[in-house]
Every structure is written in structure tokens, then in C-alpha cells.
Design a protein around this motif. Sequence first.
Motif, PDB file in Angstrom:
ATOM      1  N   TYR A  36      -1.641  -9.537   9.282  1.00 55.22           N
ATOM      2  CA  TYR A  36      -2.864  -8.783   9.060  1.00 55.22           C
ATOM      3  C   TYR A  36      -3.633  -9.443   7.925  1.00 55.22           C
ATOM      4  O   TYR A  36      -3.059  -9.980   6.989  1.00 55.22           O
ATOM      5  N   LYS A  38      -6.726  -8.781   5.035  1.00 53.57           N
ATOM      6  CA  LYS A  38      -7.373  -7.656   4.356  1.00 53.57           C
ATOM      7  C   LYS A  38      -8.396  -8.159   3.348  1.00 53.57           C
ATOM      8  O   LYS A  38      -8.068  -8.926   2.440  1.00 53.57           O
ATOM      9  N   ALA A  41     -11.536  -3.476  -0.361  1.00 49.19           N
ATOM     10  CA  ALA A  41     -12.144  -2.189   0.012  1.00 49.19           C
ATOM     11  C   ALA A  41     -12.181  -1.971   1.528  1.00 49.19           C
ATOM     12  O   ALA A  41     -12.930  -1.114   2.006  1.00 49.19           O
ATOM     13  N   GLU A  42     -11.422  -2.736   2.275  1.00 55.61           N
ATOM     14  CA  GLU A  42     -11.318  -2.523   3.714  1.00 55.61           C
ATOM     15  C   GLU A  42      -9.846  -2.349   4.091  1.00 55.61           C
ATOM     16  O   GLU A  42      -8.948  -2.755   3.357  1.00 55.61           O
ATOM     17  N   GLY A  43      -9.616  -1.766   5.264  1.00 55.72           N
ATOM     18  CA  GLY A  43      -8.254  -1.689   5.749  1.00 55.72           C
ATOM     19  C   GLY A  43      -7.804  -3.016   6.328  1.00 55.72           C
ATOM     20  O   GLY A  43      -8.635  -3.877   6.648  1.00 55.72           O
ATOM     21  N   PRO A  44      -6.496  -3.216   6.473  1.00 51.82           N
ATOM     22  CA  PRO A  44      -5.991  -4.454   7.086  1.00 51.82           C
ATOM     23  C   PRO A  44      -6.498  -4.594   8.521  1.00 51.82           C
ATOM     24  O   PRO A  44      -6.621  -3.611   9.242  1.00 51.82           O
ATOM     25  N   PHE A  46      -5.863  -6.666  12.157  1.00 56.32           N
ATOM     26  CA  PHE A  46      -4.889  -7.439  12.907  1.00 56.32           C
ATOM     27  C   PHE A  46      -5.418  -8.853  13.157  1.00 56.32           C
ATOM     28  O   PHE A  46      -6.580  -9.052  13.533  1.00 56.32           O
ATOM     29  N   PHE A  89      -1.151 -10.156   5.025  1.00 55.01           N
ATOM     30  CA  PHE A  89       0.110  -9.419   5.039  1.00 55.01           C
ATOM     31  C   PHE A  89       0.913  -9.805   6.269  1.00 55.01           C
ATOM     32  O   PHE A  89       0.385  -9.832   7.392  1.00 55.01           O
ATOM     33  N   PHE A 103       5.896  -4.034   5.947  1.00 52.51           N
ATOM     34  CA  PHE A 103       4.971  -5.033   5.414  1.00 52.51           C
ATOM     35  C   PHE A 103       5.565  -5.786   4.229  1.00 52.51           C
ATOM     36  O   PHE A 103       6.341  -5.225   3.446  1.00 52.51           O
ATOM     37  N   GLY A 104       5.143  -7.055   4.085  1.00 44.11           N
ATOM     38  CA  GLY A 104       5.378  -7.784   2.856  1.00 44.11           C
ATOM     39  C   GLY A 104       4.341  -7.393   1.824  1.00 44.11           C
ATOM     40  O   GLY A 104       3.456  -6.580   2.089  1.00 44.11           O
ATOM     41  N   LYS A 105       4.441  -7.984   0.629  1.00 44.35           N
ATOM     42  CA  LYS A 105       3.528  -7.635  -0.455  1.00 44.35           C
ATOM     43  C   LYS A 105       2.177  -8.329  -0.346  1.00 44.35           C
ATOM     44  O   LYS A 105       1.246  -7.987  -1.070  1.00 44.35           O
TER      45      LYS A 105
END
Lengths: 113, 115
Positions: A36, A38, A41-44, A46, A89, A103-105
Motif C-alpha cells: 500500500y 500512503k 493526510a490520506e488513507g493507504p 492499494f 506499507f 502491516f509493517g511500520k
Amino acid sequence: DQQVKQNSPSLSVQEGRISILNCDYTNSMFDYFLWYKKYPAEGPTFLISISSIKDKNEDGRFTVFLNKSAKHLSLHIVPSQPGDSAVYFCAARNSNSGYALNFGKGTSLLVTP
Amino acid sequence: EAGVAQSPRYKIIEKRQSVAFWCNPISGHATLYWYQQILGQGPKLLIQFQNNGVVDDSQLPKDRFSAERLKGVDSTLKIQPAKLEDSAVYLCASSLAGQGLQTQYFGPGTRLLVL
């Protein structure tokens, strides 16, 4: 316990070059892997995925490689563009125990002109 | 096609107060997820709904967090009372179905700060 690990918090690459983002996992039951992207200020969003029955999946400039024996996957971006600058991510799931993603960091990629 | 909608986008509260977040998934998506993303970490699943039933809430701190999806569409996530460590971005995601290889689509998130 972190089952998906992205050990590089950040990566800087010149425009036009290859970006390689790495991800390791510990759970051998994971059978589906995703990347993903990112922006702040937005969502992840795909990007690309790969099933454990494959070792490579390609989509335009993005290629994901899976090495099951090493429990390692990587995302290659060729050529890198400034608009690719974002946090990436890695995520994995075990389809036999629900569909939640682990998820990873994240790795922050900066592509410089 | 409209994406996943979330509100509010930002919320600041004091510890011990309560707060609620709202999510409207993509039309037709049966599965809805709430994730918590603490600064510097990846998203962590809190709860997963299939229509209006709970599929997985094993990581939801049930003493203070609750969630519902009454009609199988919109969902609300509530924290009562909030703690300092609840400061995070709360992400809602949806997918066509929980089975198969359906992609999860994320909303923009609600950024919560607990003072």
C-alpha cells in the motif's frame, strides 16, 4: 509481536533510478501479500499484491518479488518518479484465519529530481 | 465510484472523555474494517464486520472501545473513556467480501488527539 517487518524507515532515490523496498515476515502461514502507498493526510491506497503461489507480479513500473523460503518480499519501482514519494506499507494475511491485514511500520520513499 | 467516507477528520479531546467516529464504506462492500494507526506504526486491525456481524474483534480493547454496524452499511467506532495512548489515526476500510482476494479500500482516517 511484529509479524511483518520493514527495517528501513526511509529511502532516498534519484528520479529515473530503481527504488527497492524490502519487507520480511515471520508467519509462514501468510499466503497473500500486498503493498500500500500512503500520502500525508490520506488513507493507504492499494498498489500491488502477490499470492504465495507466485514469486513475481508486475504492474507497469511496479514489480513485487516473493521469496517464500527467506520469508522476504520486495517492491521494485522502475523508473522512480517524484510522484512516487510516499510511505509504502507492506501487508500480509493468512486467508485461512480471516482476512485482516498485518502491516509493517512503513518505509518513507523520497524520489529527488 | 465514491470512496470510503469518514468523519470527523480531526478530533481533540481530553482523557476520560468519550468520542465517536463514523464510516460509510463503498457501496456494495459487505466487509468493513476499523484499523488503529499509531504514529510511526503500521495500521493495526481493531474489528472486522461481515455485513452487520462481527468476524474478528480479538484486538479491540473491549473495556473502552465499541463498534457497531447496525444495518450492514455505515459503522461507528466509540471510545469511552479515552486514554492518552488512544491518540492515533483511526482508519476505516471496506472490501467486496471477506473471502477471496478482495482488495481493502481505505478512507482518509480520523486523527484523534487525547490530551
